[in-house]
Design an enzyme around this catalytic site. Sequence first.
Site, PDB file in Angstrom:
ATOM      1  CD  GLN A  80      65.305  58.343  53.573  1.00  0.00           C
ATOM      2  OE1 GLN A  80      64.103  58.174  53.585  1.00  0.00           O
ATOM      3  NE2 GLN A  80      65.856  59.536  53.742  1.00  0.00           N
ATOM      4  CG  ASN A 139      64.875  53.285  53.701  1.00  0.00           C
ATOM      5  OD1 ASN A 139      64.651  53.783  54.777  1.00  0.00           O
ATOM      6  ND2 ASN A 139      64.412  53.812  52.586  1.00  0.00           N
ATOM      7  CG  ASP A 140      66.612  54.697  49.914  1.00  0.00           C
ATOM      8  OD1 ASP A 140      66.246  53.546  50.166  1.00  0.00           O
ATOM      9  OD2 ASP A 140      65.926  55.506  49.257  1.00  0.00           O
ATOM     10  NE  ARG A 163      59.735  57.543  46.141  1.00  0.00           N
ATOM     11  CZ  ARG A 163      58.608  57.046  45.661  1.00  0.00           C
ATOM     12  NH1 ARG A 163      57.585  57.835  45.379  1.00  0.00           N
ATOM     13  NH2 ARG A 163      58.506  55.749  45.407  1.00  0.00           N
ATOM     14  CG  ASP A 164      64.072  59.221  45.835  1.00  0.00           C
ATOM     15  OD1 ASP A 164      63.682  59.631  46.933  1.00  0.00           O
ATOM     16  OD2 ASP A 164      63.729  58.116  45.372  1.00  0.00           O
ATOM     17  CD1 TRP A 199      60.598  60.094  53.343  1.00  0.00           C
ATOM     18  CD2 TRP A 199      59.738  59.418  51.394  1.00  0.00           C
ATOM     19  NE1 TRP A 199      59.461  59.364  53.608  1.00  0.00           N
ATOM     20  CE2 TRP A 199      58.910  58.939  52.433  1.00  0.00           C
ATOM     21  CE3 TRP A 199      59.379  59.125  50.072  1.00  0.00           C
ATOM     22  CZ2 TRP A 199      57.771  58.166  52.196  1.00  0.00           C
ATOM     23  CZ3 TRP A 199      58.239  58.356  49.830  1.00  0.00           C
ATOM     24  CH2 TRP A 199      57.456  57.882  50.876  1.00  0.00           C
ATOM     25  CB  SER A 200      66.198  59.142  49.134  1.00  0.00           C
ATOM     26  OG  SER A 200      66.254  58.054  50.005  1.00  0.00           O
TER      27      SER A 200
HETATM   28  C1  FRU Z   1      63.669  53.959  48.032  1.00  0.00           C
HETATM   29  C2  FRU Z   1      62.706  54.956  48.653  1.00  0.00           C
HETATM   30  C3  FRU Z   1      62.872  56.342  48.053  1.00  0.00           C
HETATM   31  C4  FRU Z   1      62.341  57.235  49.146  1.00  0.00           C
HETATM   32  C5  FRU Z   1      62.861  56.536  50.376  1.00  0.00           C
HETATM   33  C6  FRU Z   1      61.995  56.706  51.592  1.00  0.00           C
HETATM   34  O1  FRU Z   1      63.918  52.878  48.859  1.00  0.00           O
HETATM   35  O2  FRU Z   1      61.369  54.506  48.518  1.00  0.00           O
HETATM   36  O3  FRU Z   1      62.221  56.508  46.819  1.00  0.00           O
HETATM   37  O4  FRU Z   1      62.811  58.548  49.048  1.00  0.00           O
HETATM   38  O5  FRU Z   1      62.950  55.174  50.035  1.00  0.00           O
HETATM   39  O6  FRU Z   1      62.647  56.189  52.714  1.00  0.00           O
END
Ligand code: FRU
Length: 498
Positions: free
Chosen positions: A59, A42-43, A160-161, A103-104
């Site tokens: 990710q 993903n991200d 987060r992030d 996570w991100s």
């Molecule tokens: C966005 C998200 C982030 C999180 C990550 C987890 O797509 O939900 O907010 O850190 O993916 O994989």
Amino acid sequence: MLSPGSTLGAESAQVDAPLQQRLAVDSQRPQYHFLPKAHWVNDPNGPIFWKGYYHLFYQYSSTVFPQGRKYWGHARSTDMVHWEHLPMALAPTPGGPDKDGCWSGSAFINHDVPTLVYTGVFPQVQCLATSDDDMATWKKFSGNPMVALPPAGLAVTGFRDPSVWREGDSWLMTVGSGFPGQGGAVLLYGSKDLAHWDYLHPLFTAPLFERRDSARASRYDSVGAGDMWECPDFFPLGQKHVLLVSTQGRVHYFVGTYSDRKFQAEAHHLIVGSGLHYASKSFEDHQGRRILWGWVREARSEAAQNSAGWSGAISLPRALLIDSDGALRMDPLPELACLRGRHHRIANAEVSGFLPAPHIQGSSLEIRLVMELIDVTESGISVRRSPDAVEETTISYDAASQNVVLATGRSSLSPEAGGATYRGALKLYPGEPLRLTVFLDGSVVEVFANGRTCLTGRIYPTRSDSRGVGIFAREGRARVKSLDAYEMKAISPDRLTT
Ligand code: FRU
């Protein structure tokens, strides 16, 4: 000075031989977009340039559905087109604050020390890792989590992030968040040493501007809840500052000014890369260009993703500029031109109805169309078209609504594939031709329209002859000034060649 904590092993994505063989002949799999060797992405995380290499983290989960705990995958490149896979940068540490996933987050350089900030789950806390061998391996900070709780007294939807930058003699950090039922928020923190952080205030908040309109809408449907902003990305661009937020639906951006550690938005634009482009993340390259990556989501069933053995892709890199009207201009990086192979051209052709381009075929193409709309209602290009047009994907300009439209409703005969109509506003200036750049790459379609509107979609044609291209003009005439189509090369030997 940060004292290093646990060292990570050189874990890497393991792909068994049967899956490898399936991936090698999977026509839905992109050939020139960045992807992990298999499984789930993903991200994009922490893009950064360091000592001659562009590094991209992402990710990663070793299962598709149900998703496993998230790792930070890692790859590097000298041109942002061809990539070398590296061992996982971050893996969950049993018993640690990131035991359920890394996570991100973001990357930055602290006095020559490459540094990552990311979110450990569950609960969501902010963590840090450093590298002392030029990003080959990463050590987690022994004081993790460096931020263990959201600000006292604030009820938040998420936390987060993180993203960190230097300002004067301080470090500043944004964290994606939101206030339940009110709207998204980007929380701002300050630190002198990267280990201890003080919450300052929200860098920016905005009222709920999107609502989930159906109880059945999935988390990522085009209408998002809007009270949790993921992956905030904040940076100077030209004379302005830009804030990108991913609203669990789409990517929104605000253009404005930054002073006294507060961001004042002057313009709000709905979408960067409408459609399936999500969790956008940018960095400044060594030439001073601001370059954006995103996660290209899937539009097929979970079962189809599972049986394919992979899901998601990273978008092509886009260069960002502020346009004369204060909006973002987005163009594919010129470096991508190194992938161009055989070239076909059509020039000065008037179209009324449908004009096939029989010599242009394929699922791995870059198409550049410059078209004058004479008196048409809708005009554009049809791609991945079967000879009987039972499967086709269209990218067009709808003059009445002044929208660029990517229509994937008839792209696939498979009941597992979700089709949709993606629209992006584009006002053409008087006399301005429509300039469409379309990247087709297996199941990924990325569209750039006059540098001002981008659309991203996924298509899953089932028929092996769904490879045709044609130009159309509905109710009226259009003139193709030029159409340049390039057959695109695969970026690595493990990809298919078309
Ligand atoms: C966005 C998200 C982030 C999180 C990550 C987890 O797509 O939900 O907010 O850190 O993916 O994989």
